[in-house]
Design a protein around this motif. Structure first.
Motif, PDB file in Angstrom:
ATOM      1  N   GLY A 324       1.502   7.873  -5.015  1.00 16.55           N
ATOM      2  CA  GLY A 324       1.599   6.534  -4.477  1.00 16.55           C
ATOM      3  C   GLY A 324       2.605   6.489  -3.343  1.00 16.55           C
ATOM      4  O   GLY A 324       2.349   5.956  -2.280  1.00 16.55           O
ATOM      5  N   GLY A 325       3.753   7.099  -3.572  1.00  9.20           N
ATOM      6  CA  GLY A 325       4.789   7.179  -2.556  1.00  9.20           C
ATOM      7  C   GLY A 325       5.303   8.604  -2.423  1.00  9.20           C
ATOM      8  O   GLY A 325       5.393   9.330  -3.416  1.00  9.20           O
ATOM      9  N   VAL A 326       5.612   8.983  -1.207  1.00  8.43           N
ATOM     10  CA  VAL A 326       6.184  10.306  -0.932  1.00  8.43           C
ATOM     11  C   VAL A 326       7.484  10.083  -0.163  1.00  8.43           C
ATOM     12  O   VAL A 326       7.465   9.501   0.920  1.00  8.43           O
ATOM     13  N   PHE A 342       0.924  14.159   0.124  1.00  4.52           N
ATOM     14  CA  PHE A 342       0.466  13.016   0.907  1.00  4.52           C
ATOM     15  C   PHE A 342       0.472  11.764   0.041  1.00  4.52           C
ATOM     16  O   PHE A 342       0.131  11.806  -1.142  1.00  4.52           O
ATOM     17  N   SER A 343       0.840  10.655   0.661  1.00  4.90           N
ATOM     18  CA  SER A 343       0.738   9.363  -0.002  1.00  4.90           C
ATOM     19  C   SER A 343      -0.697   8.872   0.071  1.00  4.90           C
ATOM     20  O   SER A 343      -1.412   9.139   1.041  1.00  4.90           O
ATOM     21  N   ALA A 345      -1.281   5.837   0.439  1.00  3.94           N
ATOM     22  CA  ALA A 345      -1.241   4.640   1.282  1.00  3.94           C
ATOM     23  C   ALA A 345      -2.015   4.896   2.567  1.00  3.94           C
ATOM     24  O   ALA A 345      -1.823   5.919   3.216  1.00  3.94           O
ATOM     25  N   ASP A 346      -2.865   3.965   2.933  1.00  2.00           N
ATOM     26  CA  ASP A 346      -3.726   4.149   4.100  1.00  2.00           C
ATOM     27  C   ASP A 346      -3.272   3.303   5.281  1.00  2.00           C
ATOM     28  O   ASP A 346      -3.974   3.203   6.285  1.00  2.00           O
ATOM     29  N   GLY A 347      -2.090   2.720   5.156  1.00  2.00           N
ATOM     30  CA  GLY A 347      -1.569   1.848   6.204  1.00  2.00           C
ATOM     31  C   GLY A 347      -0.627   0.857   5.549  1.00  2.00           C
ATOM     32  O   GLY A 347      -0.154   1.092   4.437  1.00  2.00           O
ATOM     33  N   PRO A 348      -0.329  -0.243   6.229  1.00  2.00           N
ATOM     34  CA  PRO A 348       0.570  -1.220   5.612  1.00  2.00           C
ATOM     35  C   PRO A 348      -0.063  -1.802   4.346  1.00  2.00           C
ATOM     36  O   PRO A 348      -1.180  -2.307   4.384  1.00  2.00           O
ATOM     37  N   ARG A 349       0.643  -1.701   3.241  1.00  2.00           N
ATOM     38  CA  ARG A 349       0.139  -2.149   1.944  1.00  2.00           C
ATOM     39  C   ARG A 349       1.311  -2.566   1.081  1.00  2.00           C
ATOM     40  O   ARG A 349       2.370  -1.954   1.142  1.00  2.00           O
ATOM     41  N   THR A 350       1.082  -3.549   0.226  1.00  2.00           N
ATOM     42  CA  THR A 350       2.084  -3.881  -0.780  1.00  2.00           C
ATOM     43  C   THR A 350       1.930  -2.922  -1.965  1.00  2.00           C
ATOM     44  O   THR A 350       0.888  -2.264  -2.120  1.00  2.00           O
ATOM     45  N   LEU A 351       2.982  -2.871  -2.783  1.00  2.00           N
ATOM     46  CA  LEU A 351       2.915  -2.048  -3.996  1.00  2.00           C
ATOM     47  C   LEU A 351       1.736  -2.475  -4.855  1.00  2.00           C
ATOM     48  O   LEU A 351       1.013  -1.643  -5.418  1.00  2.00           O
ATOM     49  N   LEU A 354      -1.469  -1.121  -3.495  1.00  2.00           N
ATOM     50  CA  LEU A 354      -1.616   0.322  -3.745  1.00  2.00           C
ATOM     51  C   LEU A 354      -1.988   0.581  -5.194  1.00  2.00           C
ATOM     52  O   LEU A 354      -2.799   1.451  -5.488  1.00  2.00           O
TER      53      LEU A 354
ATOM     54  N   GLY B 324      -1.243   5.133  12.125  1.00  2.00           N
ATOM     55  CA  GLY B 324      -0.563   4.127  11.332  1.00  2.00           C
ATOM     56  C   GLY B 324      -1.426   3.719  10.151  1.00  2.00           C
ATOM     57  O   GLY B 324      -0.966   3.648   9.021  1.00  2.00           O
ATOM     58  N   SER B 343      -2.720   8.786   7.128  1.00  2.00           N
ATOM     59  CA  SER B 343      -1.825   7.703   7.539  1.00  2.00           C
ATOM     60  C   SER B 343      -0.387   8.183   7.462  1.00  2.00           C
ATOM     61  O   SER B 343      -0.040   8.998   6.609  1.00  2.00           O
ATOM     62  N   ASP B 346       4.076   6.173   3.855  1.00  2.00           N
ATOM     63  CA  ASP B 346       4.580   7.042   2.793  1.00  2.00           C
ATOM     64  C   ASP B 346       4.649   6.327   1.452  1.00  2.00           C
ATOM     65  O   ASP B 346       5.223   6.849   0.502  1.00  2.00           O
ATOM     66  N   PRO B 348       4.306   1.996  -0.334  1.00  2.00           N
ATOM     67  CA  PRO B 348       4.199   0.580   0.020  1.00  2.00           C
ATOM     68  C   PRO B 348       5.126   0.237   1.186  1.00  2.00           C
ATOM     69  O   PRO B 348       6.325   0.513   1.125  1.00  2.00           O
ATOM     70  N   ARG B 349       4.574  -0.300   2.243  1.00  2.00           N
ATOM     71  CA  ARG B 349       5.325  -0.605   3.463  1.00  2.00           C
ATOM     72  C   ARG B 349       4.675  -1.790   4.153  1.00  2.00           C
ATOM     73  O   ARG B 349       3.455  -1.929   4.139  1.00  2.00           O
ATOM     74  N   LEU B 354       6.366   0.116   9.090  1.00  2.00           N
ATOM     75  CA  LEU B 354       5.638   1.281   9.613  1.00  2.00           C
ATOM     76  C   LEU B 354       5.873   1.433  11.107  1.00  2.00           C
ATOM     77  O   LEU B 354       6.030   2.540  11.615  1.00  2.00           O
TER      78      LEU B 354
END
Lengths: 375, 375
Positions: A324-326, A342-343, A345-351, A354, B324, B343, B346, B348-349, B354
């Motif tokens: 989930g996070g790296v 690798f995370s 996450a595919d871009g800006p996302r909230t927890l 994800l 991104g 992406s 890393d 949740p962001r 980002l």
């Protein structure tokens, strides 16, 4: 191409088996001809029983046991399909959450219930017992556990001590003549992810006592009692567990298991990996994909990613972690054997996003990683 | 190992050169012995001049030109260090933002300024001119541009037409005898990322006219005028640009350049790649890393990632995109030649996090990708 998928669960999101399914789908998108072996992993904590039973068959066995303060409690352990191996979690019968309804009693709380689960497993034929410790309510050096397996803890008058770590201050001798042949023939391994010694300023009482409700005076009392216990173990020719790294885990339970049953302490994830057959699965693998909720410098401790990476390196298998996070730098993990992380996450996302979308995101990043691996 | 880094800018965050620096740092962490060639890219839009000048040396040349409604405007184009090549952005002298201070005049707005920049470049020796179009205020089929290069647009009386697309309704003949030998010897390429034809319901007037302020009646007037223009081009033996895909770009400027100057239309990123020497840089590369702010199905159009992937595939070079955001499925990009995309997120962001942390995040994910590539 043969790919082994051996992740931890993503806490609060996906079980290890669900992570395996998502990653396997991504691997197959990248490499439709790949043979994918799913080996859900755990680190000796939550999910360990399921992962063991999934790999080894068998069932969870429920036993009437004793909780840390002497009350009856139903608790479960895992017995393999062949009945030869068991996984016992200390938290099941001896965990702190079991006694949250009563005032803390760190001096008298014990580990008898865990010993009762182990005794049941041995009685059913288990000769290889993995004890996952952590989260105990007690600081008894595992005396309660050992007593349930036939060890007697005696005072100067030859009277058996009552339960609890505090009583060990009066320990004069240890009598293990009542330990059965079956228990003696059993291999005990302790999954233990702390390095605290049994006694002293970094020991079981000083570091973990307060979170079990011990006052400063009780910490001192328990530390002194554990010292008496360790001295007694050494006096009868046992190992010197006072300063043994990890001996302080679970109120000294690890120290007692090592000192009196010859148990072997090791990292939880490494022991689980062995219990679920990961080393054999890696023998002809081209790639292993592991993962956990978060990969960071801490993962170089006893966690799943580091254990899998180390096994992979030993066999020359590249190892990719998806998480989930790296949080880098990952130099220690790379040195252990981790090829890349690798995370999902595919871009800006909230927890929350994800967590809710973890399965398709894992599938997508697994596809990309395997594509790059194959190129 | 030789790695070529050829990303677009990350809009609102990092220039293409900054992306190159971050990725190169990550590549070197993974492979300290790697030779890294930075080839900042652009797609014919923002950043194209900088990227061309960075690769080819030379300077931006400022010229006193004419804006879409005939007012003086200072505008810049890029002339390569050897003076042989130029990049002219239509938006510089003929862009819609230049006339936001006056009421829209879509019928009379023109592209003369862009022609003046081109004429200056040719006068200074450029014989290879890349015209990046898009964002025009006009729908004149490029008549203003062509007039600045010596083409005369005449009515039935042999009188020269006034500027603007509307006047083309009275076009009776085209006289290119005033076009210089230098202009005739120049290779024109048009960076064009739309596929609209010059006329008809998907043409320049119908689709782009309204956003330039054209009323339905003006759209019809301009479409009819562009049809007269296209007929006149065909009547003198030129190509039939009425239905040519892309001819409708920038109010038909692409159609005029193709019809009267033999210009070659192509995707912006592909043309920029050629202009900055990417094909040659890829010749002995082991890996190319590209990237842009967001990689998705749309990236399979004329964007940087798809252009770089296609060039890489033609040379058998694996191509990794870092972005991104990555929004799958990426099947079309994979089919074009993209090995994998990751992406830089890393965990949740927020978008702001980002963007602010893009450089170190890019470095980190580039390191991981190159580690997996090398394994």
């Amino acid at each position: 191409m043969r790919v082994v998928v051996a992740p931890d669960s993503f806490k609060g999101s996906l079980s290890a088996a669900e992570v395996c399914a998502a990653v396997a789908a991504g691997v197959r998108r990248a490499a439709p001809d790949a043979r994918v072996a799913a080996v859900p992993m755990a680190d000796g904590g939550e999910g360990t029983l399921d992962c063991f039973l999934g790999a080894r068959g068998g069932d969870a066995v429920e036993v009437a046991a004793t909780d840390p303060v002497g009350r009856p409690v139903k608790a479960r352990y895992a017995l393999s399909g062949d009945g030869r191996s068991a996984v016992v979690e200390l938290a099941a019968a001896s965990g702190l959450p079991l006694v949250e309804d009563v005032p803390p009693d760190p001096v008298n709380a014990g580990t008898a219930g865990t010993g009762e689960l182990i005794a049941d497993a041995v009685r059913r034929g288990a000769r290889d017992v993995l004890v996952c410790i952590g989260g105990s309510a007690s600081t008894d050096g595992g005396a309660g556990l050992l007593r349930a397996l036939g060890v007697r803890f005696l005072d100067a008058e030859g009277e058996e001590l009552p339960p609890g770590g505090g009583a060990l201050a009066r320990l004069a001798s240890i009598d293990d003549s009542g330990v059965s042949e079956e228990v003696r023939a059993t291999r005990f391994r302790v999954a233990c992810d702390v390095t605290n010694p049994l006694v002293g300023p970094d020991g079981a009482a000083a570091v973990f006592g307060p979170q079990k409700g011990a006052s400063p005076a009780e910490v001192a009392e328990l530390d002194a009692a554990l010292t008496v216990f360790a001295d007694a173990v050494a006096a009868r020719g046992g190992p010197r567990v006072h300063d043994l790294p990890g001996a302080g885990a679970a109120g000294g339970t690890c120290g007692g298991l090592v000192g009196l049953l010859g148990a072997e302490p090791s990292g939880g994830a490494a022991l689980v990996a062995e219990a679920v057959g990961l080393p054999a699965a890696l023998e002809d693998a081209d790639l292993v994909v592991t993962g956990e909720g978060r990969v960071d410098g801490q993962s170089a401790g006893g966690k799943v990613v580091s254990a899998v990476a180390a096994l992979a390196r030993g066999r020359g298998v590249p190892c990719v972690a998806l998480a989930g996070g790296v949080a880098g730098p990952l130099d220690e993990l790379h040195a252990l054997g981790l090829t890349a992380a690798f995370s999902l996450a595919d871009g800006p996302r909230t927890l929350e996003e994800l967590k809710a979308g973890a399965a398709p995101l894992l599938e997508a990043v697994a596809e990309q990683a395997v594509r790059l691996f194959r190129r």
